[in-house]
Design a protein around this motif. Structure first.
Motif, PDB file in Angstrom:
ATOM      1  N   ARG A  65      24.440  75.527  22.832  1.00 50.64           N
ATOM      2  CA  ARG A  65      25.140  74.308  23.242  1.00 50.64           C
ATOM      3  C   ARG A  65      25.924  74.596  24.515  1.00 50.64           C
ATOM      4  O   ARG A  65      27.082  74.997  24.493  1.00 50.64           O
ATOM      5  N   PHE A  75      10.530  66.511  25.477  1.00 51.87           N
ATOM      6  CA  PHE A  75      11.920  66.089  25.683  1.00 51.87           C
ATOM      7  C   PHE A  75      12.304  65.172  24.521  1.00 51.87           C
ATOM      8  O   PHE A  75      11.607  64.189  24.254  1.00 51.87           O
ATOM      9  N   GLN A  89      13.335  68.717  18.202  1.00 44.05           N
ATOM     10  CA  GLN A  89      13.949  68.111  19.384  1.00 44.05           C
ATOM     11  C   GLN A  89      13.988  69.100  20.554  1.00 44.05           C
ATOM     12  O   GLN A  89      14.439  70.229  20.402  1.00 44.05           O
ATOM     13  N   HIS A  90      13.499  68.650  21.717  1.00 44.52           N
ATOM     14  CA  HIS A  90      13.482  69.429  22.966  1.00 44.52           C
ATOM     15  C   HIS A  90      12.560  70.660  22.929  1.00 44.52           C
ATOM     16  O   HIS A  90      12.638  71.527  23.804  1.00 44.52           O
ATOM     17  N   HIS A 173      18.266  71.592  31.294  1.00 42.35           N
ATOM     18  CA  HIS A 173      19.346  70.830  30.631  1.00 42.35           C
ATOM     19  C   HIS A 173      20.728  71.382  31.031  1.00 42.35           C
ATOM     20  O   HIS A 173      21.474  71.910  30.202  1.00 42.35           O
ATOM     21  N   TYR A 175      24.454  72.011  31.794  1.00 41.96           N
ATOM     22  CA  TYR A 175      25.792  71.540  31.443  1.00 41.96           C
ATOM     23  C   TYR A 175      26.750  72.014  32.539  1.00 41.96           C
ATOM     24  O   TYR A 175      27.064  73.207  32.622  1.00 41.96           O
ATOM     25  N   LYS A 197      19.415  55.184  26.868  1.00 46.09           N
ATOM     26  CA  LYS A 197      19.175  55.621  25.489  1.00 46.09           C
ATOM     27  C   LYS A 197      20.287  55.212  24.530  1.00 46.09           C
ATOM     28  O   LYS A 197      20.125  55.311  23.322  1.00 46.09           O
ATOM     29  N   ASP A 217      23.790  58.327  28.058  1.00 42.80           N
ATOM     30  CA  ASP A 217      22.542  59.071  27.822  1.00 42.80           C
ATOM     31  C   ASP A 217      21.423  58.291  28.508  1.00 42.80           C
ATOM     32  O   ASP A 217      20.922  57.310  27.960  1.00 42.80           O
ATOM     33  N   TRP A 252      23.904  62.901  30.841  1.00 48.33           N
ATOM     34  CA  TRP A 252      24.340  62.847  29.440  1.00 48.33           C
ATOM     35  C   TRP A 252      25.782  63.305  29.312  1.00 48.33           C
ATOM     36  O   TRP A 252      26.163  64.347  29.849  1.00 48.33           O
ATOM     37  N   MET A 262      28.700  66.855  16.466  1.00 50.29           N
ATOM     38  CA  MET A 262      27.925  68.081  16.721  1.00 50.29           C
ATOM     39  C   MET A 262      28.728  69.292  16.262  1.00 50.29           C
ATOM     40  O   MET A 262      29.774  69.603  16.853  1.00 50.29           O
ATOM     41  N   GLU A 278      20.440  66.655  34.360  1.00 51.60           N
ATOM     42  CA  GLU A 278      19.292  67.450  33.940  1.00 51.60           C
ATOM     43  C   GLU A 278      18.054  67.052  34.739  1.00 51.60           C
ATOM     44  O   GLU A 278      17.587  65.929  34.637  1.00 51.60           O
TER      45      GLU A 278
END
Ligand code: BG6
Length: 302
Positions: A65, A75, A89-90, A173, A175, A197, A217, A252, A262, A278
């Motif tokens: 994360r 994706f 996922q991903h 992705h 951050y 999204k 998102d 995002w 999360m 991203e």
């Protein structure tokens, strides 16, 4: 390098779980073999440029994360795309252990422009049986992370080693660490079409800069891929992202509730200090014929 004083050399350390590199000028990066995830990118004063959750799992038990996880070959999830419908996922790349393939450096006697490139590999031969079962194609990935004093480049080469075509999506992705999300603007996406999204995947069009004041998102598809996407804070440019063969840009921020939900997102108000911008090829599927290779990447300048 013989002849150069030690402080003029790139210093690389490598153990079972990560590779670190420090430039003579002081900038450094750390890449976890789990996912080939870049987990740290510091300036010469030691300030971190990437956001990494304090509860991120770095032991291989979960995707990281924070930092720069690499999304491949899907994706999100794609229940309607049969070949990737079973994947998590991903995809599996961010959850696989990559091999460190080696480094190349350019040294400088002036200590100001040395750089380092670290290469990582993942292929059908090295992913686990579970991933192989879920996505039975022959492939190899080479991921290169290049650090210079004022930029980080991350690039991927995807090769179809099999005898049938496959379709994939991929995304870097990233951050980014920022000081205060309410002061952040993302430019370079003006007029771009996007999929929202958080609003039923409606197709919308961006007006002006992107600002964040709640959960965001979005999958943008800018008309001009050459335009840099720039993250600025309080009017000051922080990051400029130039894309190569990655036509889409996801923006995002989970904001309060998603961050709460999360388990590996800490501190809970950390959404104020991060924004994901991203670069990817995710809106459509990229088809790779047998024997062909695809190349894409981003250069993040500061
Ligand atoms: C973004 C997606 O790229 O990643 C979001 O657009 C998603 O929908 C986010 O929530 C984080 O995904 P994950 O699997 O790392 O929690």
């Amino acid at each position: 390098t013989p002849g150069l004083p030690p402080q003029a050399q790139v210093n690389i350390t490598h153990d079972n779980s990560r590779v670190s590199a420090v430039l003579p000028s002081g900038e450094c990066i750390e890449v976890l073999l789990h996912g080939a995830t870049v987990t740290s990118w510091k300036d010469r004063a030691g300030n971190e440029r990437l956001w990494l959750s304090e509860a991120a799992k770095l032991d291989g038990s979960k995707a990281v994360r924070g930092g720069i996880p690499l999304v491949f070959p899907v994706f999100g999830t794609a229940p309607d795309h049969e070949p990737t419908s079973k994947l998590p996922q991903h995809g599996f790349a961010r959850n696989s252990r990559w091999d460190f393939l080696g480094k190349s450096t350019t040294e400088s006697s002036g200590q100001t422009d040395a750089s380092v490139k670290l290469d990582f590999g993942l292929s059908t031969a090295t992913i686990d049986d579970e991933a192989k079962k879920l996505w039975p194609f022959s492939f190899s990935l080479i991921y290169s992370v290049t650090l210079t004093p004022d930029a980080l480049r991350t690039g991927i080469v995807i090769t179809n080693d099999g005898d049938q075509p496959f379709e994939f999506q991929t995304l870097l992705h990233t951050y980014f660490r920022i000081g205060d999300i309410t002061k952040v603007k993302v430019s370079g996406l003006e007029e771009a079409a996007y999929i929202d999204k958080v609003d039923g995947a409606k197709e919308k069009q961006q007006a002006g800069d992107v600002t964040i004041a709640g959960e965001v998102d979005r999958v943008y598809h800018p008309a001009s891929p050459e335009t840099p996407v720039v993250v600025s804070e309080s009017g000051e440019m922080k990051f400029s992202i130039v894309r190569d063969n990655l036509g889409d840009v996801v923006v995002w921020n989970p904001w309060v509730e998603k961050a709460q939900g999360m388990g590996d997102f800490e501190p809970k108000d950390g959404y104020r200090n991060m924004i994901c911008v991203e670069a990817g090829a995710v809106k459509a599927w990229t088809k790779l014929e047998a024997g062909d290779a695809y190349e894409g990447g981003q250069i993040i300048s500061v």
